[in-house]
Design a protein around this motif. Structure first.
Motif, mmCIF file in Angstrom:
data_model
loop_
_atom_site.group_PDB
_atom_site.id
_atom_site.type_symbol
_atom_site.label_atom_id
_atom_site.label_comp_id
_atom_site.label_asym_id
_atom_site.label_seq_id
_atom_site.Cartn_x
_atom_site.Cartn_y
_atom_site.Cartn_z
ATOM 1 N N ALA A 1 -6.673 -18.768 -2.432
ATOM 2 C CA ALA A 1 -6.464 -19.547 -3.654
ATOM 3 C C ALA A 1 -7.532 -19.144 -4.666
ATOM 4 O O ALA A 1 -8.705 -18.997 -4.307
ATOM 5 C CB ALA A 1 -6.544 -21.045 -3.373
ATOM 6 N N PRO A 2 -7.164 -18.935 -5.925
ATOM 7 C CA PRO A 2 -8.125 -18.492 -6.937
ATOM 8 C C PRO A 2 -9.334 -19.427 -7.024
ATOM 9 O O PRO A 2 -9.203 -20.652 -6.985
ATOM 10 C CB PRO A 2 -7.311 -18.534 -8.236
ATOM 11 C CG PRO A 2 -5.885 -18.393 -7.800
ATOM 12 C CD PRO A 2 -5.796 -19.098 -6.476
ATOM 13 N N GLY A 3 -10.509 -18.802 -7.104
ATOM 14 C CA GLY A 3 -11.734 -19.557 -7.318
ATOM 15 C C GLY A 3 -12.476 -19.958 -6.067
ATOM 16 O O GLY A 3 -13.612 -20.442 -6.152
ATOM 17 N N LEU A 4 -11.884 -19.770 -4.872
ATOM 18 C CA LEU A 4 -12.521 -20.271 -3.657
ATOM 19 C C LEU A 4 -13.334 -19.215 -2.915
ATOM 20 O O LEU A 4 -14.233 -19.553 -2.153
ATOM 21 C CB LEU A 4 -11.462 -20.841 -2.708
ATOM 22 C CG LEU A 4 -10.675 -22.061 -3.211
ATOM 23 C CD1 LEU A 4 -9.733 -22.551 -2.120
ATOM 24 C CD2 LEU A 4 -11.610 -23.178 -3.647
ATOM 25 N N ALA A 5 -13.032 -17.961 -3.121
ATOM 26 C CA ALA A 5 -13.676 -16.899 -2.337
ATOM 27 C C ALA A 5 -15.192 -16.922 -2.481
ATOM 28 O O ALA A 5 -15.922 -16.740 -1.492
ATOM 29 C CB ALA A 5 -13.120 -15.532 -2.756
ATOM 30 N N ASP A 6 -15.685 -17.154 -3.686
ATOM 31 C CA ASP A 6 -17.133 -17.121 -3.919
ATOM 32 C C ASP A 6 -17.830 -18.411 -3.536
ATOM 33 O O ASP A 6 -19.059 -18.511 -3.652
ATOM 34 C CB ASP A 6 -17.420 -16.826 -5.402
ATOM 35 C CG ASP A 6 -16.975 -15.424 -5.807
ATOM 36 O OD1 ASP A 6 -16.923 -14.555 -4.910
ATOM 37 O OD2 ASP A 6 -16.680 -15.212 -6.995
ATOM 38 N N LEU A 7 -17.064 -19.411 -3.087
ATOM 39 C CA LEU A 7 -17.654 -20.712 -2.765
ATOM 40 C C LEU A 7 -17.738 -20.951 -1.260
ATOM 41 O O LEU A 7 -18.065 -22.057 -0.833
ATOM 42 C CB LEU A 7 -16.840 -21.828 -3.425
ATOM 43 C CG LEU A 7 -16.827 -21.812 -4.955
ATOM 44 C CD1 LEU A 7 -15.862 -22.858 -5.498
ATOM 45 C CD2 LEU A 7 -18.234 -22.040 -5.506
ATOM 46 N N SER A 8 -17.465 -19.927 -0.455
ATOM 47 C CA SER A 8 -17.564 -20.068 0.996
ATOM 48 C C SER A 8 -19.001 -20.392 1.390
ATOM 49 O O SER A 8 -19.946 -19.708 0.977
ATOM 50 C CB SER A 8 -17.113 -18.773 1.680
ATOM 51 O OG SER A 8 -17.194 -18.894 3.072
ATOM 52 N N GLY A 9 -19.160 -21.452 2.171
ATOM 53 C CA GLY A 9 -20.486 -21.908 2.557
ATOM 54 C C GLY A 9 -21.152 -22.769 1.512
ATOM 55 O O GLY A 9 -22.261 -23.269 1.724
ATOM 56 N N ARG A 10 -20.487 -22.946 0.363
ATOM 57 C CA ARG A 10 -21.032 -23.777 -0.722
ATOM 58 C C ARG A 10 -19.991 -24.831 -1.127
ATOM 59 O O ARG A 10 -19.648 -24.985 -2.278
ATOM 60 C CB ARG A 10 -21.418 -22.915 -1.918
ATOM 61 C CG ARG A 10 -22.549 -21.944 -1.605
ATOM 62 C CD ARG A 10 -23.026 -21.205 -2.833
ATOM 63 N NE ARG A 10 -22.041 -20.251 -3.321
ATOM 64 C CZ ARG A 10 -21.760 -20.088 -4.616
ATOM 65 N NH1 ARG A 10 -22.348 -20.837 -5.536
ATOM 66 N NH2 ARG A 10 -20.869 -19.189 -4.985
ATOM 67 N N GLY A 11 -19.491 -25.510 -0.116
ATOM 68 C CA GLY A 11 -18.472 -26.527 -0.329
ATOM 69 C C GLY A 11 -17.146 -26.157 0.289
ATOM 70 O O GLY A 11 -16.321 -27.020 0.562
ATOM 71 N N VAL A 12 -16.923 -24.866 0.526
ATOM 72 C CA VAL A 12 -15.710 -24.382 1.191
ATOM 73 C C VAL A 12 -16.116 -23.822 2.554
ATOM 74 O O VAL A 12 -16.947 -22.909 2.627
ATOM 75 C CB VAL A 12 -14.994 -23.294 0.365
ATOM 76 C CG1 VAL A 12 -13.764 -22.785 1.105
ATOM 77 C CG2 VAL A 12 -14.612 -23.837 -1.003
ATOM 78 N N PHE A 13 -15.535 -24.396 3.612
ATOM 79 C CA PHE A 13 -15.930 -24.031 4.966
ATOM 80 C C PHE A 13 -14.692 -23.721 5.798
ATOM 81 O O PHE A 13 -13.654 -24.372 5.647
ATOM 82 C CB PHE A 13 -16.719 -25.169 5.620
ATOM 83 C CG PHE A 13 -17.934 -25.591 4.831
ATOM 84 C CD1 PHE A 13 -19.145 -24.949 5.010
ATOM 85 C CD2 PHE A 13 -17.861 -26.625 3.904
ATOM 86 C CE1 PHE A 13 -20.261 -25.338 4.281
ATOM 87 C CE2 PHE A 13 -18.969 -27.018 3.174
ATOM 88 C CZ PHE A 13 -20.180 -26.363 3.356
ATOM 89 N N TYR A 14 -14.826 -22.733 6.669
ATOM 90 C CA TYR A 14 -13.742 -22.358 7.568
ATOM 91 C C TYR A 14 -14.116 -22.805 8.973
ATOM 92 O O TYR A 14 -15.070 -22.312 9.560
ATOM 93 C CB TYR A 14 -13.479 -20.858 7.502
ATOM 94 C CG TYR A 14 -12.879 -20.475 6.164
ATOM 95 C CD1 TYR A 14 -11.505 -20.460 5.978
ATOM 96 C CD2 TYR A 14 -13.701 -20.197 5.070
ATOM 97 C CE1 TYR A 14 -10.950 -20.156 4.751
ATOM 98 C CE2 TYR A 14 -13.162 -19.896 3.835
ATOM 99 C CZ TYR A 14 -11.784 -19.883 3.683
ATOM 100 O OH TYR A 14 -11.242 -19.599 2.447
ATOM 101 N N GLY A 15 -13.369 -23.779 9.479
ATOM 102 C CA GLY A 15 -13.716 -24.407 10.746
ATOM 103 C C GLY A 15 -14.347 -25.762 10.494
ATOM 104 O O GLY A 15 -14.487 -26.225 9.349
#
Length: 561
Positions: free
Chosen positions: A353-367
């Motif tokens: 989804a646009p805008g989420l790739a750069d926010l991994s570990g900064r509010g967006v978490f996998y798992g």
């Protein structure tokens, strides 16, 4: 009922639990008479009450020297209590109180809870039958270093992907640590000043020995906090690649059956299951068990059977070399064995989804990212996914967050989630399920600030404020490194056993007269177990079972390749 005999000093405790009040008072009296000056005597009349007392002792930072549990208790037997108590005080000496008719239970307990002794009731006179036994147990306990574990300290930014990754790495490897947020905690400034650092490069990890590591890699971190990263030799009977339930199951069974076994893990043992806040359909745990608890028990079992466990080692190649099977690491080094079991599991797919790739570990978490639970207190949490892992995460975060929104692309949870979880979610007011909905965008500067949700039925979108998004949208196998080596299906899952046969013909390159064993891949002596296997059942119990089954097939291969 729980009572404590003696003052509330820092003395270690001896805890006894028996559902018969008269017996409970009697043994507490005998213990107090002999040991009351040196130990706190704690007695309980049920397993639940005893566990609550142990939790209170743990929170106070005190020690438990010995646990004495009656075998026949309603609701929770003495064996079950001792097994659960091990998670709180693994070094406490464990004694089971049994009647003459229950001596078989003591033998069972030796295997289940590493029982240190069993004591027949009645124990009169205590000077002959109780005190000598307990004296030996307390002496053995005192010989172990019980000083409080010195913690690793981590200084970092709240919304830093690398700071989060370091905390997650330490937590998943069961390394105690203390977190300090730069700017929010005066101690963080003092630690940086003592290390001669200004905080421009974070995170900073301060080891127990006082060494300051600036922006350490996982490998550097593992080496400095006592995790094993280097093999002790260059040849093994069995190499297990992957430390999830299948890999741990294979390692435990391999080690217990006398195979010289090494387990290689890229990040932390436990895999995706290790991050689960609660697994409630695993056999033998009627009250559920967290992935962390299950993983820690499996680690202890593997260590008991002399299994080597290497962390932060990435396997990038596999090849047969004569009778040996060789794995190659990303640093160019190699390790060889008679056999290999692949248990690399799967990884969560990224949310495109646009805008989420750069926010991994900064509010967006996998798992699940359970380390973030307390930080979500009083806020809204969004979880994407409709399978069990998403449901378990929803139940966990509902204990902390003001509201949990479960975003599900399908029109129902029934197709992908276990009924027990669906019922639990329906009973929690703080959890809201939005079906036929997708996350189609997100924004944020330093961290996630908004999400855009699309209602696929109505064809409308809505932008909502959000700081927390946890994603569980299916998984893909980590098998690109096996390209050209093993047969895989169209999605990358490893084929094995009967799935390798085409119209009865063996796979290309297969040079043995026999067909592949059930979990054997297209390379003889290389087996596969768990989620990475094509058509596997994606459940913890089946993964553990396949790991054990693979070891039995390893034995067949070693007897006659």
């Amino acid at each position: 009922m729980t009572t404590t005999e003696g003052s509330r000093g820092a003395r270690p405790s001896i805890l006894t639990v028996d559902d018969d009040p008269g017996v409970s008072r009697s043994i507490a009296r005998d213990l107090r008479r002999k040991y009351g000056e040196r130990y706190r005597i704690v007695r309980a009349e049920s397993g639940d009450a005893a566990l609550e007392a142990l939790r209170e002792i743990k929170l106070r930072g005190e020690q438990v020297a010995a646990l004495l549990a009656d075998y026949r208790m309603p609701g929770m037997s003495g064996i079950e209590f001792l097994e659960r108590a091990m998670d709180l005080f693994p070094l406490a000496r464990r004694v089971l109180l049994t009647a003459y008719a229950d001596t078989d239970a003591a033998i069972q307990a030796i295997n289940v809870v590493d029982l240190d002794h069993y004591l027949l009731k009645p124990w009169d006179p205590p000077e002959e039958k109780l005190y000598p036994v307990l004296d030996d147990q307390l002496t053995a306990w005192a010989e172990v270093d019980h000083q409080p574990t010195r913690q690793v300290r981590v200084v970092g930014h709240r919304w830093s992907s690398r700071s989060y990754a370091v905390r997650d790495f330490l937590a998943r490897n069961s390394v105690p640590y203390r977190w300090y947020t730069l700017g929010d905690d005066e101690e963080s400034e003092r630690l940086l000043s003592a290390a001669g650092l200004d905080g421009t490069r974070l995170p900073v990890v301060i080891t127990e020995g006082g060494e300051a590591l600036v922006e350490p890699t996982d490998g550097e971190l593992a080496a400095r906090v006592g995790l094993s990263t280097m093999p002790s030799t260059d040849f093994y009977d069995l190499i297990v690649v992957g430390g999830g339930p299948a890999g741990l199951g294979a390692a435990v069974y391999g080690g217990s059956e006398g195979l010289k076994t090494v387990l290689i893990e890229r990040m932390a043992t436990g895999g995706q299951a290790g991050t689960s806040s609660r697994i409630e359909n695993y056999l033998g745990f009627p009250d559920g068990v967290s992935g962390e608890q299950l993983t820690e028990r499996a680690r202890r079992q593997a260590a008991k059977f002399n299994v080597e466990m290497l962390t932060t080692r990435k396997v990038v190649g596999l090849e047969p070399r004569g009778p040996a099977r060789v794995v190659r690491f990303d640093d160019g080094t190699e390790l060889s064995a008679h056999t290999v079991i692949l248990a690399t599991g799967v990884s969560y797919r990224m949310l495109e989804a646009p805008g989420l790739a750069d926010l991994s570990g900064r509010g967006v978490f996998y798992g699940a990212a359970t380390t973030e639970g307390p930080s979500c207190s009083g806020q809204d949490v969004y979880i994407v996914g409709g399978a069990n892992s998403a449901g378990q995460a929803a139940m966990y975060f509902a204990r902390h967050a003001r509201r949990v929104v479960l975003v599900v692309r399908g029109d129902s949870l029934d197709r992908s989630m276990s009924r027990y979880l669906i019922d639990q979610i329906a009973a929690v007011d703080a959890i809201e399920v939005q079906t036929c909905t997708e996350v189609v965008g997100g924004t944020g500067t330093d961290h996630l600030e908004t999400l855009t949700l699309r209602d696929n039925r109505a064809g409308t979108t809505e932008t909502v404020p959000a700081s927390w998004l946890f994603v569980f949208i299916g998984a893909a196998p980590r098998t690109d490194w096996l390209d050209g080596t093993l047969s895989r299906d169209g999605r990358g899952f490893v084929l094995a056993g009967p799935d390798l046969l085409t119209s009865g013909r063996k796979p290309q390159g297969w040079d043995l007269d026999r067909d592949p064993f059930h979990l054997e891949t297209s390379v003889p002596g290389v087996f596969v177990a768990g989620d990475v296997r094509a058509e596997s059942v994606k459940r913890v119990a089946s993964a553990v079972g396949e790991g054990a089954m693979a070891v039995s097939l390893v034995h067949r291969y070693l007897e006659k390749p």
